[in-house]
Design a protein around this motif. Structure first.
Motif, PDB file in Angstrom:
ATOM      1  N   UNK A 178       0.823  -1.207   0.000  1.00  0.00           N
ATOM      2  CA  UNK A 178       0.000   0.000   0.000  1.00  0.00           C
ATOM      3  C   UNK A 178       0.862   1.264   0.000  1.00  0.00           C
ATOM      4  N   UNK A 179       2.003   1.257   0.679  1.00  0.00           N
ATOM      5  CA  UNK A 179       2.868   2.437   0.675  1.00  0.00           C
ATOM      6  C   UNK A 179       3.497   2.654  -0.699  1.00  0.00           C
ATOM      7  N   UNK A 180       3.907   1.563  -1.358  1.00  0.00           N
ATOM      8  CA  UNK A 180       4.483   1.683  -2.697  1.00  0.00           C
ATOM      9  C   UNK A 180       3.452   2.151  -3.703  1.00  0.00           C
ATOM     10  N   UNK A 203      12.508  -7.307  11.903  1.00  0.00           N
ATOM     11  CA  UNK A 203      13.225  -6.118  12.387  1.00  0.00           C
ATOM     12  C   UNK A 203      14.491  -5.867  11.576  1.00  0.00           C
ATOM     13  N   UNK A 204      15.214  -6.932  11.230  1.00  0.00           N
ATOM     14  CA  UNK A 204      16.446  -6.774  10.451  1.00  0.00           C
ATOM     15  C   UNK A 204      16.144  -6.230   9.054  1.00  0.00           C
ATOM     16  N   UNK A 205      15.155  -6.789   8.399  1.00  0.00           N
ATOM     17  CA  UNK A 205      14.782  -6.314   7.067  1.00  0.00           C
ATOM     18  C   UNK A 205      14.234  -4.889   7.128  1.00  0.00           C
ATOM     19  N   UNK A 238      11.035  -4.599  -2.245  1.00  0.00           N
ATOM     20  CA  UNK A 238      11.286  -5.984  -1.845  1.00  0.00           C
ATOM     21  C   UNK A 238      11.613  -6.073  -0.351  1.00  0.00           C
ATOM     22  N   UNK A 239      12.455  -5.157   0.140  1.00  0.00           N
ATOM     23  CA  UNK A 239      12.796  -5.165   1.568  1.00  0.00           C
ATOM     24  C   UNK A 239      11.574  -4.887   2.436  1.00  0.00           C
ATOM     25  N   UNK A 240      10.753  -3.925   2.026  1.00  0.00           N
ATOM     26  CA  UNK A 240       9.549  -3.594   2.794  1.00  0.00           C
ATOM     27  C   UNK A 240       8.576  -4.768   2.805  1.00  0.00           C
ATOM     28  N   UNK A 241       8.388  -5.385   1.653  1.00  0.00           N
ATOM     29  CA  UNK A 241       7.434  -6.494   1.566  1.00  0.00           C
ATOM     30  C   UNK A 241       7.891  -7.679   2.418  1.00  0.00           C
ATOM     31  N   UNK A 242       9.166  -8.007   2.338  1.00  0.00           N
ATOM     32  CA  UNK A 242       9.672  -9.127   3.130  1.00  0.00           C
ATOM     33  C   UNK A 242       9.621  -8.823   4.626  1.00  0.00           C
TER      34      UNK A 242
END
Length: 587
Positions: free
Chosen positions: A130-132, A305-307, A271-275
Motif C-alpha cells: 500500500x505504501x508503494x 526487524x532486520x529487514x 522488496x525489503x519492505x514487503x519481506x
C-alpha cells in the motif's frame, strides 16, 4: 583588365525585366472572424479529445470530469461519496471472509493451517504494497489507480468465487489485495485534494463512517450469504459494488493536478519492505495461535526487524525513496502515525477478544456475540462525521487525546460489563434468558469505545494529511493505511497472547494500556499544525488569463506593417487554442 560579361553583372541579365514585388494586402479581421476561429478551434479540440478517450492510450490517462459535474456546488462531496464506496467495500470484505472460513475449509478440503492463509495472504500483500502504491499514485495519478483499483478488486472477487481449489483461491486473494491497496492508498489523498481544509475532518469522518458500516455489516451479512447460497457469495457480493464504484470514479473523480516528479521506482526498497512486513505478520499471526516462546515466532520477528532496518537504510541513501524519511521525522506526522497504529490495535483487539470471551466462557452463540459487538462500529460511524466541528473548536491535540482517553475508559468499563454478562449467561438457559441489564451495559461500554475512536480517527488522519504537501498526499495516505493495518495485526496478536495467559481481564488491560499510550503520543503533537498549501478545488479554481501576444517589430523589413495583421491573427488563433485546451481538458 578583363571585362565582366553583361550576363554576369549583378547576378542577372541586363535585359531581364524587373518584376515589382507585390505588396501583401492587409488582412481585415473583425471580432466576428475571431469568434468564428475560436469556434473552429473549440470543435477540433473537442473532437481530438473525444477520439483520444476511445483509444488504449486514453484508457491509461486520467480523463477529466464533465463540466456540469466539475462546476457543481457539491462536486467535492460527490468525490467523498465515491471514496466512501471503496472504503465500505474494503472493510466489508475484510470482515465478511472470516465468518465463512469454516465452510471454505470443508468445501475445498483444506487443512486448518492452510485455510488461515486465505486471510493472511490478503493482509500480507495489502500491508506490503500500500505504501508503494501511494508513491506510484503521486507520480502517475491518483484517479487512475483508484478507478482501476475497483476493476482489479472486482475481477479478483469474481475469480475467488469461481475458484475450484485452495491454490486458485489464494492466487486471486493476492490479486484482490493489490486492488485493495490501489483503493486504500488513494482514498484519503483524493479527499484531501478535493475538500477545503476547514471541511477536511468532516469529509474524512464520513469515510470513517463508511468503513465502520462495512465493518459492522460484514459478520451478519457473511452469515446470511453463507447460509443462503454458500461461501462463494461472500465474494460475488463485491461485484455490483465494484462496478458502481468504477463508474462513479471515472465520472466524478478529478484528475491529479499536482504530481510528484517521475523518478526511478525503488524496486529493491519495495522488496525489503514487503519481506519485512511478511515476516512480521507471520510472526504476529503465529503468536496469536502458538505459545509465545515458540522459536519460529522470535525468528520471524527478528527477521522482520532486520529487514526493516535495511529498508530504512535503503530509503536514507537512495535518491527516489518509497517513503520519505524526512516526512516521518516531523513531530506532527510521527505522532499521528504512532497514535493511529495503537488506536487500530485497540479497535481490532476489542473486536477479537469480546466475541471470543462471550462464546468460550459465556456459552453464547456466535450470532449473539456478533450482534452485541455491532454497537462499537456503529458508534464510530455516528461520531466520526461530527468530530471535525469539535476539533475546530478545541484543537486537534485536545480532541485526539480526549478520544483515546474515552476509549481507555470504555475498555475498562467493557471488562466489567462483559464479566457480568458472562456470569448472567452461565446461569441462563440460552441467549434469550440472558439478563437485559447486562446486555445493555455491555452495549453502552462498547459504544463508549466507539465514540472515543470516532473522535480520534478522522481528526488524526486529517491532521497527518494536512501536514504534507499535495504532491506527497498519495505516499502519506499509503503510509497511514499501512500503519493502520499493522496496528490491527498487532492488536489481534497481543490480545490473543494476553487472553491465553490471563483471560479477558488481561486482554482488556493490554488494550487499555494501548489506548493510554496512544493518548500520550497524541499529546506530543504540536499545538499548531503545519500549514498545508491547498490546491484550488474544482469549484474554487480560476483559469488564468493568457496575456495578449506582443508582436515584435521586424526591423529593416519593408512589408512589416502589411504583414502585422497576418501575424496577429496567427498568434491570436494559437492563443485561442491554448485557452481552449485549458477549458476543454477538464480537471
Amino acid at each position: 583588365m578583363p571585362l565582366t560579361p553583361p550576363s554576369r553583372r549583378n547576378g542577372r541579365h541586363p535585359l531581364a525585366r524587373t518584376r515589382p514585388k507585390a505588396a501583401v494586402p492587409a488582412l481585415a479581421h473583425t471580432d466576428t472572424d475571431m469568434q468564428g476561429g475560436e469556434e473552429g478551434i473549440r470543435n477540433s479540440t473537442v473532437q481530438r479529445l473525444r477520439w483520444r478517450r476511445l483509444t488504449w492510450r486514453g484508457l491509461l490517462t486520467e480523463q477529466g470530469r464533465p463540466q456540469c459535474i466539475r462546476d457543481h456546488a457539491r462536486a467535492p462531496w460527490l468525490i467523498v461519496a465515491t471514496v466512501c464506496i471503496g472504503a465500505f467495500m474494503g472493510q466489508l470484505d475484510a470482515s465478511i471472509v472470516t465468518i465463512a472460513l469454516p465452510d471454505v475449509r470443508t468445501d475445498l478440503g483444506a487443512s486448518l493451517t492452510a485455510i488461515t492463509w486465505v486471510s493472511l495472504s490478503y493482509l500480507v500483500v495489502l500491508v506490503g504494497t500500500v505504501a508503494a502504491v501511494g508513491r506510484l499514485a503521486d507520480m502517475i495519478g491518483r484517479k487512475l489507480l483508484y478507478t482501476y483499483g475497483f476493476v482489479v478488486f472486482t475481477l479478483a472477487s469474481l475469480g475467488c468465487g469461481l475458484a475450484p481449489n485452495l491454490t486458485t483461491l489464494l492466487a486471486f486473494r493476492v490479486v484482490q489485495a493489490i486492488g485493495a491497496a490501489m483503493l486504500q492508498a488513494n482514498s484519503v489523498a483524493l479527499i484531501v485534494g478535493a475538500v477545503p481544509r476547514d471541511a477536511l475532518s468532516r469529509a474524512i469522518g464520513l469515510q470513517a463512517a463508511a468503513q465502520a458500516l462495512g465493518l459492522s455489516l460484514g459478520p451478519a451479512l457473511g452469515g446470511l450469504l453463507t447460509n443462503a447460497g454458500g461461501w462463494r457469495w461472500i465474494f460475488y457480493i463485491n461485484i455490483p459494488t465494484g462496478i458502481l464504484g468504477c463508474a462513479l470514479g471515472w465520472v466524478l473523480l478529478p484528475r491529479t493536478r499536482l504530481r510528484a516528479a517521475r523518478t526511478a521506482f525503488d524496486w529493491p526498497g519495495l522488496a525489503l519492505l514487503f519481506l519485512s512486513v511478511t515476516a512480521g505478520l507471520i510472526g504476529l499471526s503465529q503468536a496469536a495461535t502458538d505459545e509465545p516462546a515458540h522459536p519460529g515466532i522470535w525468528l520471524a520477528l527478528t527477521g522482520s526487524a532486520t529487514l526493516g532496518w535495511a529498508f530504512i537504510r535503503r530509503q536514507a541513501r537512495t535518491d527516489a525513496p518509497l517513503i520519505d524519511l524526512e516526512l516521518l521525522r516531523r513531530r506532527d506526522v510521527a505522532s499521528g502515525l504512532g497514535s493511529g497504529m495503537l488506536a487500530s490495535a485497540v479497535l481490532f483487539g476489542t473486536l477479537f477478544a469480546v466475541p471470543l470471551h462471550l462464546t468460550n466462557s459465556g456459552g453464547l452463540s456466535i450470532a449473539f456475540a456478533g450482534l452485541a459487538l455491532t454497537a462499537l462500529p456503529l458508534a464510530i460511524g455516528l461520531t466520526a462525521p461530527t468530530a471535525g466541528a469539535l476539533s475546530r473548536r478545541y484543537g486537534v491535540r485536545r480532541t485526539t487525546v480526549l478520544g483515546m482517553l474515552a476509549s481507555m475508559v470504555g475498555v475498562v468499563v467493557t471488562a466489567g460489563c462483559v464479566a457480568a454478562l458472562t456470569r448472567s449467561a452461565n446461569g441462563a438457559a440460552g441467549d434469550a434468558a440472558v439478563g437485559l441489564g447486562a446486555v445493555a451495559a455491555t452495549e453502552i461500554a462498547l459504544a463508549i469505545i466507539g465514540v472515543g475512536l470516532g473522535l480520534f480517527t478522522p481528526v488524526n488522519n486529517a491532521a497527518v494529511m494536512s501536514a504534507v504537501r499535495p504532491q506527497e498526499s498519495g505516499s502519506a495516505s499509503g503510509v497511514l493505511n499501512m500503519t493502520r493495518a499493522l496496528g490491527s495485526a498487532f492488536g489481534v496478536s497481543v490480545t490473543s497472547v494476553a487472553f491465553g495467559v490471563g483471560g479477558f481481564a488481561a486482554a482488556a488491560t493490554v488494550l487499555a494500556g494501548c489506548a493510554a499510550l496512544a493518548a500520550v503520543i497524541a499529546c506530543c503533537r504540536p499545538a499548531r499544525q503545519g500549514a498545508r498549501t491547498d490546491p484550488p478545488t474544482s469549484v474554487e479554481q480560476g483559469r488564468s488569463a493568457v496575456p495578449a501576444p506582443r508582436i515584435p517589430a521586424r526591423a529593416g523589413h519593408r512589408d512589416a506593417a502589411s504583414e502585422q495583421p497576418v501575424q496577429c491573427l496567427r498568434l491570436h488563433r494559437k492563443t485561442l487554442r491554448s485557452r481552449h485546451d485549458q477549458r476543454v481538458d477538464w480537471t
